[in-house]
Design a protein around this motif. Structure first.
Motif, PDB file in Angstrom:
ATOM      1  N   PRO A 197       0.626  -1.143  -0.040  1.00  0.00           N
ATOM      2  CA  PRO A 197       0.064  -0.255  -0.053  1.00  0.00           C
ATOM      3  C   PRO A 197       1.007   1.422   0.425  1.00  0.00           C
ATOM      4  O   PRO A 197       0.605   2.419  -0.424  1.00  0.00           O
ATOM      5  N   TRP A 198       2.116   1.574   0.446  1.00  0.00           N
ATOM      6  CA  TRP A 198       2.581   2.459   0.666  1.00  0.00           C
ATOM      7  C   TRP A 198       2.986   2.883  -0.452  1.00  0.00           C
ATOM      8  O   TRP A 198       3.557   4.160  -1.006  1.00  0.00           O
ATOM      9  N   PHE A 228       2.134   2.014  -3.542  1.00  0.00           N
ATOM     10  CA  PHE A 228       1.317   2.494  -4.852  1.00  0.00           C
ATOM     11  C   PHE A 228       0.143   3.690  -3.971  1.00  0.00           C
ATOM     12  O   PHE A 228       0.084   4.975  -5.129  1.00  0.00           O
ATOM     13  N   LEU A 229       0.387   3.650  -2.968  1.00  0.00           N
ATOM     14  CA  LEU A 229      -0.488   5.246  -2.579  1.00  0.00           C
ATOM     15  C   LEU A 229       0.686   6.790  -3.035  1.00  0.00           C
ATOM     16  O   LEU A 229      -0.116   7.427  -3.355  1.00  0.00           O
ATOM     17  N   THR A 266       0.176   6.789  -6.177  1.00  0.00           N
ATOM     18  CA  THR A 266      -1.131   8.337  -6.472  1.00  0.00           C
ATOM     19  C   THR A 266      -0.354   9.546  -6.371  1.00  0.00           C
ATOM     20  O   THR A 266      -1.244  10.355  -5.968  1.00  0.00           O
ATOM     21  N   LYS A 293       0.755  -2.170 -11.067  1.00  0.00           N
ATOM     22  CA  LYS A 293       0.174  -1.575  -9.669  1.00  0.00           C
ATOM     23  C   LYS A 293      -0.313  -2.646  -8.716  1.00  0.00           C
ATOM     24  O   LYS A 293      -0.062  -1.801  -7.147  1.00  0.00           O
ATOM     25  N   MET A 312      -7.483   6.166  -3.222  1.00  0.00           N
ATOM     26  CA  MET A 312      -6.723   6.061  -4.195  1.00  0.00           C
ATOM     27  C   MET A 312      -6.712   6.618  -5.266  1.00  0.00           C
ATOM     28  O   MET A 312      -6.608   5.925  -6.509  1.00  0.00           O
ATOM     29  N   ILE A 353      -0.504   2.910   7.466  1.00  0.00           N
ATOM     30  CA  ILE A 353      -1.367   2.754   6.721  1.00  0.00           C
ATOM     31  C   ILE A 353      -2.394   2.833   7.178  1.00  0.00           C
ATOM     32  O   ILE A 353      -2.997   2.675   8.393  1.00  0.00           O
ATOM     33  N   LEU A 373      -7.190  -4.186   0.959  1.00  0.00           N
ATOM     34  CA  LEU A 373      -7.337  -4.150  -0.066  1.00  0.00           C
ATOM     35  C   LEU A 373      -6.398  -5.280  -0.161  1.00  0.00           C
ATOM     36  O   LEU A 373      -6.685  -6.433   1.121  1.00  0.00           O
TER      37      LEU A 373
END
Lengths: 279, 279, 279, 279
Positions: free
Chosen positions: C142-143, C145-146, C149, D26, D58, D132, D138
C-alpha cells in the motif's frame, strides 16, 4: 547513621549539601544501591563498574575515586555504623560530589516470600534502549517515580516500552517461567541490568535451567507459569498475582522455589560478588 | 544572593539542604525558571499554574503554597537581592520542600541576536507525549542533560522523538518559518510548552501572522526559511545555522526580525504576564 | 508481445487468467522486474534467488520452477519478442501460477541523467523491517502505490518509516553522498534491497569510495551533498531537487557522476550479473 | 456460478481478465465481501459506502458505478445464481475494472458457536492507522495473508500494531468482555472497521451494555472474561482459548451468549442494513 558527604563523615541530621550549584540545577545524579550480607558490601565491584560506565557516559568520571579508595570508604562507614541489622548503602554521584548514604536494610516481611506479591502493569511507559540507554541509573527517571506514585496495593508495577515489550518494574527486574524455560527481557527493550538479575541468570545456568534473554511481549507474562521479581534489597520475590491473573494458589514452587532456595548460598560463595573485599 | 530554603532566607554559602531523605533518593524535583523585567517577576502566575499542574500530577501539590503567598515570597527575595542586573529565580519543589534560588540573569551577548546561533540535532531522543508527559518540568530529564553534555559549539541541540518528529531544544522551544507561516511543534510530539513560546504565539496572532501548531517532521526544519528558539532567559534567539545548513547570511530578517522587534513591548504590556504582581 | 501465462505463450490480447480462484482473492502476488542489456536478461540469477526466498517465506516455493527452467523460458520469450529496443520482463508468482510478462523497456529521457530529477517526501509511511520484512516484493504494497498516486511532478517520493528513518522510494532505492562518503539506508529500516543498489555498492567499493550502509534519519538527506536513486529500468538517476532544496545547479557531478560513468561498464562485465546466462 | 466481469456475466470457468495491464502490475485491488440472508444482500449500502471512500482515497472512484446500479447488478447475480445455500459476493475494484464474484456461503460448523474457537497472537505486526489507513480494504495486505499462512489449528490470529496494541484478526474484528463492559479496539490502532463489528456495537448499545471503543493493549486480552470475533460470513464467533489461556470451559455464556442470541434478529430488522434493497 554516619554518611560520607563530599569529603567528610557526618551524622544524618548534618548530612546536607549546598544546592546553589550547577549539579543540582542540572540534576546530574547517578547512583547505586548496595546491600550488605554479614556486614560486608555485596557485589561492590560490580556496582562500582556499572557506576563508572554511567559516569563515563555522562562525562563525570573524574568525580568517582578508584575502586580501592571507594571500597575502603564503604568499609569505613560500615565500621562506623554499628547496628544489629544489615545495611543499605547508596553511592551517589551528585555532579562532582560523592555521597555515601547509610541506612538499615529494611526488614523484608517473610510473607512476600511465602505468599508472593501482587504486581500490576504501569500506566506509564519506559522508553526502549534506543531512546534512553537503560544502563543510566539516574535518580529521577520519570517513568520510575511516576509508577511508584501509583503502586496502590501492588509491590511494584511492570513497565512496558513504547513497542509493548515488557521491560522491568519501577525498582525491580522481572523473570517469567514458561514451559521449563526461564525468560527475562533483553537490554534492548530498555532495562537496568540489575546485579541480582545477573546473579539469578548465573545461578540458573549453574542449575542447568534453560534460559532465554530476549524480547518479551507484555502479553507473554499473562501466559507464564511463574513470574518473579529481583532487586538488591529483597533478592528473589515471587509474584502471586499479575493484574487479575492468579499465578500462585498456595506457596511459590517450580523454578521460582528452586532459585529462591539456592540464591543466598550461591551469591555468598560466588567469588566475583566479593571481589576486592577482604573477607 | 539570598535564597529561600524551605522556610528561611539564607545566603548562597549556607543554602544547603539535608539529603538524607526520601525526596532526594526518589529524585522528585519539579521546577520553574522565572526572570525579572525591571525587577518584577515575569509571567509568575503562568509559571505558578504550570508548576501546580505538575505537582498535582505527581501528587505533591500540598507542598506548594497558594499563589499570593508565593508571589510575596518571590517579591521579598527580589527586594533583598539588590543588583544592577535583572534576576533569574528558580522555583523548586524538592519533594515537600519549597526552594527559591536567586541569581543574576546572565547577560546575553548581543551577538546571538544580531548574528544568530548555531544549533544541531541531538543524538538523543525525547520520548513523545504518549511515553512521558511533556509538561513535567523535571530536574534531571535524561534527554535534556545528555544533550547538554554534547553541545560543542552549538547554542542548543534539537531533540526528535521516537517517531522522527521535531520536539524542542534541551532548554528551548523551536519555531520554523516557511512560506509566510509560523510553525511550531504541537504538544503531542513531546515538548515543554514554554511561557515564551506561548507569548510568541500570541504575538504572532496579534500581528496577524499565519500560525500552525502541529506535528513537524525533523526534515522540515531543513527546508524552513527561518528558524528561531525561545526560552525565558533570552527571549527569541535567531538560528544562523542548523547542522551544515546556513539560514542567515547577514542579519536575521523576515518573521524572526518582526517578532524580535515587537517581543519586549508586547510581553511588557500584555496583562496576563503580570497577573497578581503589583506594578 | 508474447507472454508466458501459466503454461503457454500467449499474445498480449489473450494474456488472461481466471480470477475466480483462491490466489486472486488472497492477493498472493510475488514479482520481480528484470531488464535486458543487449537482449540478455540482466542479473537473472539474483532476481531468481530473491524471488525464491520470498516464495519460501510465503510457503509457495513449489510454484517456482528451477533456475535453469526459468532461464530457458525467459530466453525463449526474448527470442519470440523481437524488437529494436531492450525488454522489461515481469516474473510474477500469482499464487501457484507463473507468469512472464514482456514489454519494451521504456526509453528513458536523457534529461533525467543530465539534469537530475525532482523528488519529494511521501506523505505515507513504510513500515520498518520489524513490522513487514522489506524483502517481500509484493504487488500491492500500500505505501508504494499510495505514494505513486501522489507523485505530481516528482520522479519518485521517498518513504520514511514509523521512526522517521529514510527507507527508499516507491520504486527506487536511495543513496546520499556526504563528506566524500556514499551512504544508503540499511535493511532494518525497511527497504527492498534492489539488485541495482547492490551493483552500485559493489562498484563504489571497487572504486575505493567510503561506503556506509546504516540507519539514515530523513533529515540527513537535506544536508547531503548529492542524492541519487537507483532502479532496474533506469540504473542511476541523479536528484536535482529534494522538496524545496536544490542539489544540482548544472550537471550532476561528484560521486554521482563517477558512478554513472562507470555503471554500465561495470555491470556488463561483472560475472555474477550474468550467471547462468549463455553470452 | 455466474460472475460479473467488467461488463458481462460469465460462468466461473470463463471468469478471466487480461493481466497485461497497469492495474495488475500496480496491484490496485479494493474489495468488499457481502453475504446474503434469505438471498438478499446484507448491508449492501454500508459496504458500498466503505468501498466508495477507499476508491476516493486511491483516486479510482470513477470505476465504481452509482449505488442503484451496483445494487441492481448484485440482485441480478443473485437471481442468476440459484442455490439452496446463501451466497457470498466479492465486489472487487481491480484498477478500473468492476468484478462481482459469487460463491456459496461456506456452511459454518455449529461447533464453533457451541464450543468456541482457538486463536493465537500473530507473529506479524499490523501497522497502526498512522502508517497505513485501516479503512483500506486491500487484497494483498501482507500482515493479513502472512498471518493466514501461519494459522495452524487456530481459527484466526490476532494482530498487534507496532506499539503492542491489539488491532484485529487477519479476517475478523475482536471484542473483549471485562467487568461487564464490552471492549473493542479503536480505529487509531489500525483496524478495518467491519460491518459486523458496527452491528454488534449497535446491538450492545440497544441492550444497554456498557461499551468502550479505545486503545486496547494486547495483554488486556489475557485478563478478559470473554473474547469473541466477528466477521461477515460467520457473525459472532466465541473464543474458547487464546494461546494457552482457556476462556470457555463448557459453552459460551455471558455477554457473548446474549449478543449471539440476539444478533440475527437484530440485524435482520435493523433498517440501515437493508437500505436500498427492495425486500
Amino acid at each position: 547513621m554516619q554518611n560520607f558527604i563530599v569529603n567528610q563523615w557526618l551524622p544524618d541530621e548534618d548530612s546536607s549539601i549546598n544546592i546553589k550549584s550547577d549539579w543540582f540545577v542540572k540534576g546530574l545524579f547517578l547512583y547505586e544501591v548496595v546491600r550488605t550480607y554479614n556486614r560486608l558490601p555485596f557485589a561492590l565491584k560490580k556496582h562500582y563498574d556499572r557506576l563508572l560506565r554511567c559516569a563515563e557516559y555522562m562525562g563525570v568520571e573524574k568525580a568517582l575515586p578508584g575502586f580501592d579508595r571507594l571500597a575502603s570508604l564503604v568499609m569505613e562507614g560500615i565500621e562506623m555504623n554499628r547496628t544489629n541489622s544489615e545495611l543499605r548503602i547508596r553511592i551517589v554521584l551528585a555532579g562532582q560530589n560523592l555521597l555515601l548514604l547509610y541506612e538499615e536494610l529494611p526488614v523484608i516481611s517473610k510473607d512476600i516470600y511465602e505468599l508472593g506479591v501482587k504486581v500490576g502493569i504501569s500506566p506509564f511507559q519506559r522508553p526502549s534502549e534506543n531512546i534512553i540507554p537503560g544502563k543510566l541509573k539516574l535518580i529521577g527517571a520519570p517513568w520510575s517515580f511516576l509508577s511508584k506514585t501509583r503502586l496502590g496495593e501492588c509491590y511494584d508495577l511492570l513497565l512496558l516500552n513504547e513497542k509493548g515489550e515488557l521491560c522491568e518494574g519501577s525498582f525491580t527486574n522481572v523473570f517469567l517461567v514458561k514451559e521449563e524455560t526461564l525468560i527475562t527481557p533483553y537490554e534492548a527493550s530498555g532495562i537496568l541490568p540489575g546485579i541480582t538479575r545477573e546473579n539469578v541468570l548465573n545461578l540458573a545456568s549453574a542449575l542447568e535451567m534453560k534460559v532465554e534473554i530476549r524480547k518479551v511481549m507484555a502479553w507473554e507474562a499473562f501466559v507464564a507459569d511463574e513470574i518473579f521479581l529481583t532487586h538488591t534489597s529483597a533478592g528473589i520475590v515471587p509474584v502471586r498475582r499479575l493484574e487479575s491473573k492468579v499465578l500462585i494458589e498456595e506457596f511459590p514452587d517450580g523454578y521460582t522455589r528452586i532459585l529462591m532456595d539456592n540464591f543466598e548460598g550461591y551469591v555468598m560463595t560466588r567469588e566475583d560478588n566479593w571481589k576486592g573485599i577482604k573477607l
